[in-house]
Design a protein around this motif. Structure first.
Motif, PDB file in Angstrom:
ATOM      1  N   ARG A 179       0.828  -1.205   0.000  1.00  0.00           N
ATOM      2  CA  ARG A 179       0.000   0.000   0.000  1.00  0.00           C
ATOM      3  C   ARG A 179       0.861   1.253   0.000  1.00  0.00           C
ATOM      4  O   ARG A 179       0.554   2.236  -0.686  1.00  0.00           O
ATOM      5  CB  ARG A 179      -0.925  -0.001   1.215  1.00  0.00           C
ATOM      6  CG  ARG A 179      -1.948  -1.125   1.245  1.00  0.00           C
ATOM      7  CD  ARG A 179      -2.795  -1.044   2.485  1.00  0.00           C
ATOM      8  NE  ARG A 179      -3.589   0.176   2.484  1.00  0.00           N
ATOM      9  CZ  ARG A 179      -3.855   0.885   3.596  1.00  0.00           C
ATOM     10  NH1 ARG A 179      -3.375   0.490   4.765  1.00  0.00           N
ATOM     11  NH2 ARG A 179      -4.585   1.966   3.515  1.00  0.00           N
ATOM     12  N   GLN A 180       1.949   1.230   0.766  1.00  0.00           N
ATOM     13  CA  GLN A 180       2.801   2.408   0.823  1.00  0.00           C
ATOM     14  C   GLN A 180       3.534   2.628  -0.493  1.00  0.00           C
ATOM     15  O   GLN A 180       3.682   3.772  -0.945  1.00  0.00           O
ATOM     16  CB  GLN A 180       3.802   2.271   1.970  1.00  0.00           C
ATOM     17  CG  GLN A 180       4.615   3.529   2.220  1.00  0.00           C
ATOM     18  CD  GLN A 180       5.263   3.522   3.582  1.00  0.00           C
ATOM     19  OE1 GLN A 180       5.018   2.632   4.388  1.00  0.00           O
ATOM     20  NE2 GLN A 180       6.087   4.518   3.853  1.00  0.00           N
ATOM     21  N   VAL A 181       3.968   1.552  -1.143  1.00  0.00           N
ATOM     22  CA  VAL A 181       4.637   1.685  -2.441  1.00  0.00           C
ATOM     23  C   VAL A 181       3.686   2.287  -3.463  1.00  0.00           C
ATOM     24  O   VAL A 181       4.060   3.188  -4.239  1.00  0.00           O
ATOM     25  CB  VAL A 181       5.168   0.312  -2.905  1.00  0.00           C
ATOM     26  CG1 VAL A 181       5.601   0.368  -4.364  1.00  0.00           C
ATOM     27  CG2 VAL A 181       6.332  -0.127  -2.031  1.00  0.00           C
ATOM     28  N   VAL A 182       2.455   1.810  -3.487  1.00  0.00           N
ATOM     29  CA  VAL A 182       1.467   2.345  -4.429  1.00  0.00           C
ATOM     30  C   VAL A 182       1.176   3.803  -4.119  1.00  0.00           C
ATOM     31  O   VAL A 182       1.108   4.648  -5.035  1.00  0.00           O
ATOM     32  CB  VAL A 182       0.179   1.498  -4.380  1.00  0.00           C
ATOM     33  CG1 VAL A 182      -0.926   2.158  -5.194  1.00  0.00           C
ATOM     34  CG2 VAL A 182       0.443   0.092  -4.907  1.00  0.00           C
ATOM     35  N   SER A 183       1.003   4.146  -2.848  1.00  0.00           N
ATOM     36  CA  SER A 183       0.707   5.521  -2.473  1.00  0.00           C
ATOM     37  C   SER A 183       1.847   6.463  -2.857  1.00  0.00           C
ATOM     38  O   SER A 183       1.618   7.544  -3.412  1.00  0.00           O
ATOM     39  CB  SER A 183       0.443   5.595  -0.969  1.00  0.00           C
ATOM     40  OG  SER A 183       0.148   6.907  -0.564  1.00  0.00           O
ATOM     41  N   GLU A 184       3.084   6.051  -2.595  1.00  0.00           N
ATOM     42  CA  GLU A 184       4.227   6.891  -2.949  1.00  0.00           C
ATOM     43  C   GLU A 184       4.407   6.993  -4.460  1.00  0.00           C
ATOM     44  O   GLU A 184       4.811   8.038  -4.976  1.00  0.00           O
ATOM     45  CB  GLU A 184       5.493   6.346  -2.295  1.00  0.00           C
ATOM     46  CG  GLU A 184       5.478   6.464  -0.770  1.00  0.00           C
ATOM     47  CD  GLU A 184       6.687   5.803  -0.135  1.00  0.00           C
ATOM     48  OE1 GLU A 184       7.441   5.121  -0.872  1.00  0.00           O
ATOM     49  OE2 GLU A 184       6.886   5.964   1.083  1.00  0.00           O
ATOM     50  N   GLY A 185       4.108   5.909  -5.181  1.00  0.00           N
ATOM     51  CA  GLY A 185       4.204   5.956  -6.636  1.00  0.00           C
ATOM     52  C   GLY A 185       3.212   6.929  -7.241  1.00  0.00           C
ATOM     53  O   GLY A 185       3.540   7.678  -8.181  1.00  0.00           O
ATOM     54  N   ILE A 186       1.980   6.954  -6.717  1.00  0.00           N
ATOM     55  CA  ILE A 186       0.976   7.905  -7.211  1.00  0.00           C
ATOM     56  C   ILE A 186       1.398   9.332  -6.902  1.00  0.00           C
ATOM     57  O   ILE A 186       1.303  10.230  -7.749  1.00  0.00           O
ATOM     58  CB  ILE A 186      -0.396   7.595  -6.585  1.00  0.00           C
ATOM     59  CG1 ILE A 186      -0.908   6.236  -7.049  1.00  0.00           C
ATOM     60  CG2 ILE A 186      -1.402   8.677  -6.939  1.00  0.00           C
ATOM     61  CD1 ILE A 186      -2.179   5.803  -6.368  1.00  0.00           C
ATOM     62  N   GLU A 187       1.893   9.551  -5.690  1.00  0.00           N
ATOM     63  CA  GLU A 187       2.286  10.902  -5.297  1.00  0.00           C
ATOM     64  C   GLU A 187       3.432  11.432  -6.146  1.00  0.00           C
ATOM     65  O   GLU A 187       3.487  12.624  -6.464  1.00  0.00           O
ATOM     66  CB  GLU A 187       2.679  10.903  -3.821  1.00  0.00           C
ATOM     67  CG  GLU A 187       2.940  12.284  -3.252  1.00  0.00           C
ATOM     68  CD  GLU A 187       3.211  12.237  -1.762  1.00  0.00           C
ATOM     69  OE1 GLU A 187       3.271  13.317  -1.137  1.00  0.00           O
ATOM     70  OE2 GLU A 187       3.364  11.126  -1.215  1.00  0.00           O
ATOM     71  N   ALA A 188       4.346  10.553  -6.540  1.00  0.00           N
ATOM     72  CA  ALA A 188       5.493  10.992  -7.340  1.00  0.00           C
ATOM     73  C   ALA A 188       5.155  11.151  -8.812  1.00  0.00           C
ATOM     74  O   ALA A 188       5.917  11.800  -9.545  1.00  0.00           O
ATOM     75  CB  ALA A 188       6.638   9.995  -7.175  1.00  0.00           C
ATOM     76  N   THR A 189       4.046  10.573  -9.270  1.00  0.00           N
ATOM     77  CA  THR A 189       3.749  10.541 -10.703  1.00  0.00           C
ATOM     78  C   THR A 189       2.614  11.471 -11.094  1.00  0.00           C
ATOM     79  O   THR A 189       2.602  12.001 -12.204  1.00  0.00           O
ATOM     80  CB  THR A 189       3.386   9.099 -11.127  1.00  0.00           C
ATOM     81  OG1 THR A 189       4.384   8.205 -10.640  1.00  0.00           O
ATOM     82  CG2 THR A 189       3.318   8.986 -12.632  1.00  0.00           C
ATOM     83  N   ALA A 190       1.653  11.682 -10.218  1.00  0.00           N
ATOM     84  CA  ALA A 190       0.469  12.480 -10.559  1.00  0.00           C
ATOM     85  C   ALA A 190       0.869  13.917 -10.878  1.00  0.00           C
ATOM     86  O   ALA A 190       1.855  14.437 -10.343  1.00  0.00           O
ATOM     87  CB  ALA A 190      -0.540  12.448  -9.421  1.00  0.00           C
ATOM     88  N   PRO A 191       0.109  14.597 -11.749  1.00  0.00           N
ATOM     89  CA  PRO A 191       0.497  15.941 -12.172  1.00  0.00           C
ATOM     90  C   PRO A 191       0.322  17.015 -11.111  1.00  0.00           C
ATOM     91  O   PRO A 191       0.919  18.086 -11.227  1.00  0.00           O
ATOM     92  CB  PRO A 191      -0.431  16.203 -13.374  1.00  0.00           C
ATOM     93  CG  PRO A 191      -1.599  15.311 -13.159  1.00  0.00           C
ATOM     94  CD  PRO A 191      -1.071  14.093 -12.474  1.00  0.00           C
TER      95      PRO A 191
END
Length: 493
Positions: A179-191
């Motif tokens: 869950r943390q990997v997915v959350s951090e991936g979204i935060e780093a990628t979203a515009p």
């Protein structure tokens, strides 16, 4: 819904209003009330209410954490990080599952904050922390947020802050780390930060990125329920998987002749819903939705006809048996009330504008719960949700989950799907801001007298012929007083 289940729920609700735990001797009331309800069916409802009262007491007696007496000074706690830490602005907040505190062994769930420059925390990491603890206390302002009750429903009796700590072992995997990997991936990628916060809430149930401005925006437009993974999202994932499996299975006649497609698709749909609930951290709304879905799909798997009202009653009973203190959560009442209203409206001939009338009916059905909890009421919520619910159901939620899956499989190198969904989310938020700029939202205290006046007028219209002159006069006086009350009330300081 069965009156017996409602009586059981009423008993639990009465217990939750008690300011203290009774003596352990009261636990004998649980088997006695159940046996009496079995032997004396004429008084079954009050006895089942008593059984609900004692069951809630038994649950509280078993799950209440052990008291910690030596916390006047900082103590050492050993355990692991639970869930997703919320980090930002020089502070990390997280739940800590401690199995040892101040040399005392047991099980405690602590709410901790780490100030300054905390190390990188991951769910599942095991730490040895020196913490300053205190018992959970909450403000008792009428209409204010019950912070102590919110923590109590999550098994937290103590909170505090970390002075320093050392990592004992790292999480090699597990659900919290995923869950943390997915959350951090979204935060780093979203515009944008706003789109990232909404996508994190929809994908993994991480609402820590939603600021006060966004929360007020969703409350003003009546779309807060779309940001929390609940029955709508769990049912959507299960429904999509169910339709996909059924469609593929029907393409092979030999398989259909052996097992019907409707029966085969049940297990994958339930597993998909459980996987999504696990990704959301098995929060209270996801567990409630998963239970209700399991009742319906279980009846289909057993090839039993279960009326929708009975299915709702079974789901309510299972939820109360599993977690009686769920009645303290406003989402519990909103969920079951909304489903009950939908089931009632589904039987009515609503005609051509069926979906509009159903949205209006849900709004009216949830209005007493919102007023009871003193929450903000959005007057344009039925029209906004008429567009927002299909948009989120068929585009936003499936698109977000698909974008996250593609990003995770490619180690976030292919970020175009997430950026595309982020751009769409920003446009949706801009539209909600435009609606909120002229959408009137009122508090429960302002709307309650008007609602009471309308109900009184409807009742008077129904029994107007049997009312005498004096009764009609009293009705008029009450209506005028109810309407004048919010108008003449001075502004609060």
């Amino acid at each position: 819904m069965s009156p017996s289940v409602l009586a059981f729920a009423l008993g639990i609700l009465l217990f939750q209003g008690m300011p203290f735990l009774p003596r352990p001797l009261w636990l004998l009331g649980l088997p006695l009330s159940l046996l009496a309800a079995w032997w004396f069916p004429r008084v079954r409802l009050p006895l089942l209410a008593a059984a609900g009262f004692f069951w809630a007491f038994f649950y509280a007696f078993v799950t209440t954490p052990q008291p910690l007496n030596d916390i006047a000074r900082p103590v050492v706690a050993v355990g692991q990080v639970d869930g997703l830490p919320q980090c930002g602005h020089g502070r990390c907040r997280f739940f800590f599952l401690a199995d040892q505190v101040a040399g005392k062994r047991g099980h405690w769930r602590l709410s901790l904050s780490w100030y300054g420059h905390p190390p990188r925390l991951h769910g599942g990491d095991r730490w040895r922390l020196r913490v300053k603890l205190k018992r959970v206390r909450g403000y008792r302002n009428p209409g204010g947020f019950d912070y102590a009750g919110w923590l109590a429903m999550r098994g937290v009796a103590y909170r505090g802050y970390v002075k320093h700590g050392s990592r004992l072992s790292s999480a090699g995997g597990g659900l919290s780390l995923l869950r943390q990997v997915v959350s951090e991936g979204i935060e780093a990628t979203a515009p944008s930060a706003r789109s990232a916060a909404v996508m994190r809430a929809l994908a993994v149930g991480d609402r820590g990125g939603l600021g006060q401005k966004e929360r007020e925006l969703f409350a003003a437009t009546g779309t807060s329920h779309l940001m929390a993974i609940s029955g709508l999202h769990i049912g959507l994932v299960a429904g999509l998987v169910y339709l996909l499996i059924s469609f593929v299975w029907r393409r092979v006649p030999r398989l259909c002749a052996r097992w019907p497609a409707q029966w085969v698709a049940v297990v994958p749909a339930l597993l998909a819903a459980a996987a999504y609930a696990a990704l959301a951290g098995f929060s209270l709304p996801t567990r409630r939705a998963l239970l209700m879905l399991a009742v319906v799909l279980g009846a289909r798997l057993a090839r039993r006809h279960l009326p929708v009202g009975h299915a709702l009653g079974v789901a309510l009973l299972l939820m109360l048996l599993w977690q009686p203190d769920a009645v303290r959560d406003v989402g519990f009442w909103l969920s079951f009330t909304a489903v009950g209203v939908l089931l009632g409206l589904a039987r009515l001939p609503l005609g051509r504008w069926r979906w509009l009338w159903m949205q209006l009916g849900i709004w009216l059905g949830l209005l007493p719960v919102l007023l009871w909890q003193q929450m903000t009421v959005s007057l344009l919520s039925p029209l906004v949700n008429l567009v927002a619910i299909p948009l989120f159901s068929f585009l936003v939620v499936p698109g977000t989950l698909l974008a996250v899956a593609l990003g995770w499989l490619t180690h976030w190198r292919w970020d175009s799907p997430i950026k595309g969904m982020g751009w769409l989310m920003d446009r949706i938020l801009e539209g909600l801001e435009w609606l909120a700029s002229w959408n009137p939202s009122v508090g429960g205290g302002d709307l309650l007298p008007w609602l009471a006046a309308v109900v009184l007028l409807l009742m008077a219209w129904r029994w107007w012929p049997v009312l005498g002159r004096q009764g009609k006069g009293w009705v008029g006086i009450c209506v005028v007083a109810m309407v004048a009350l919010p108008i003449s009330r001075p502004a609060p300081p």
